[in-house]
Write an enzyme that holds these catalytic residues in place. Sequence first.
Site, PDB file in Angstrom:
ATOM      1  N   LYS A  85      19.075  18.633 -12.791  1.00  0.00           N
ATOM      2  CA  LYS A  85      18.004  17.659 -12.611  1.00  0.00           C
ATOM      3  C   LYS A  85      18.183  16.502 -13.601  1.00  0.00           C
ATOM      4  CE  LYS A  85      13.039  17.678 -11.705  1.00  0.00           C
ATOM      5  NZ  LYS A  85      12.641  16.409 -12.330  1.00  0.00           N
TER       6      LYS A  85
ATOM      7  N   HIS B 177       0.828  -1.206   0.000  1.00  0.00           N
ATOM      8  CA  HIS B 177       0.000   0.000   0.000  1.00  0.00           C
ATOM      9  C   HIS B 177       0.870   1.268   0.000  1.00  0.00           C
ATOM     10  CE1 HIS B 177      -3.670  -2.338   0.974  1.00  0.00           C
ATOM     11  NE2 HIS B 177      -2.825  -3.076   1.678  1.00  0.00           N
TER      12      HIS B 177
END
Length: 462
Positions: free
Chosen positions: A320, A184
């Site tokens: 990035k 989960h």
Amino acid sequence: MSDNGYRIERDSMGELRVPEHALWGAQTQRAVDNFPISGQAMPRTFIRALGLIKWAAAGANRELGLLKAPIATAIQTAALEVANGAHDAHFPIDVFQTGSGTSSNMNANEVVAQLASGHLGSSVHPNDDVNMGQSSNDVIPTAVHLSAALSLSEELLPGLQHLREVLLAKAAETDSVVKTGRTHLMDAMPLTLGQELGGWAAQLGAGTQRFEDCMPRLCQLAQGGTAVGTGINAHPEFGSQVAALLSEKTSLSFRAAENFFSALSSQDTVAELSGHLKVLAISLMKISNDLRWMNSGPLAGLGEIALPALQPGSSIMPGKVNPVIPEAVTMVAAQVIGNDTTIGIAAQSGNFQLNVMLPVIAANTLQSISLLANSCRLLADKTITGFKVNHANLAHPLDRNPILVTALNSVIGYELGAAIAKKAYAEGRPVREIAAEMTDLSAEDLDRLLDAAELTKGGIKS
């Protein structure tokens, strides 16, 4: 020859202009004029299959005494040129064409006839010679199966095997790296990174088995059924002879379909294959998304691994770097799942004795195979092989994971374990410390019961 770059060709419907240097004839030109829809021609592998079918058909008809040897030889020479990609520019017909693929079959007949006439030095007829014993209604279903079988055996299965081997090697390399499991998206009991990767490899192994199970059905060919499955205008042994010649040429085990009526009217086997392709797409989607999560950060995400840096990730944020290969593979997975929907709808269109969405079935199936094959190799070579493990990022949450208290259930019970976990989480302290305060377990017992590496081996630690 006209003076404006065109020549005049004729068919049963009359005259029309064809580009001067085109190898095709009137029927192909009509299809070019009638279907300016997508600009997407039939795939290279499909054209290869058509060439191989024309090669095998000429050989079979010669062996059966129906086609003179010089004509058959000229056709076979031309057909192999087509199969080998020498004349792809002369197969311009759009994927979205007549549903039987008659236009593509006649395109092949006309191109092969034109080339064979040049080789022979006399006229070879596209219908009477190249298409002898055949109908578009059995040629195109045969080409669908043949092209899919070739692509599967030459592209996808080797690519899938390569990815699985790379995963297994990386799993062995990281089998002692313990990390926090997640269910989960929440912390769960620990496992090793090698176990996680081994699970991915098992998915791919099951996918390989599905394709191998499907292959014998894919290698049954419709050739010999002709117009409606009765075999009208074909020698009774023609289909078997074509299958035998194709088997010799490709090293795959082709045979004539057990029932030509089914082979012409249904595309159940290709729908089955497409379903397996969708399952593989789902597997690659799961693997790629797990890699993206594990790589997320590097500071504000999980940061468990660092994928290879392949390119700058932003036009505005310097430094990035993004997980570009897993992202590309998830897009491939979405495309393949969409292709399966198209194939499923198209496969339902077997009205009475013929399916009438064959070209789009072929195009989508072959695209899915090619995309998945390329994706498997990219994931293996540009993602799995080169990723680095961030050991510190794995160790820190593992030590403080309150779910480790699960290992104490058999000793202290679920209720006390839940209380320990709740307190450990609230105070940000390791489970071992809280358990030492709330139970009478010795330090040695706690070390043994809460050893994360041992917990990855399963079983009750008494």
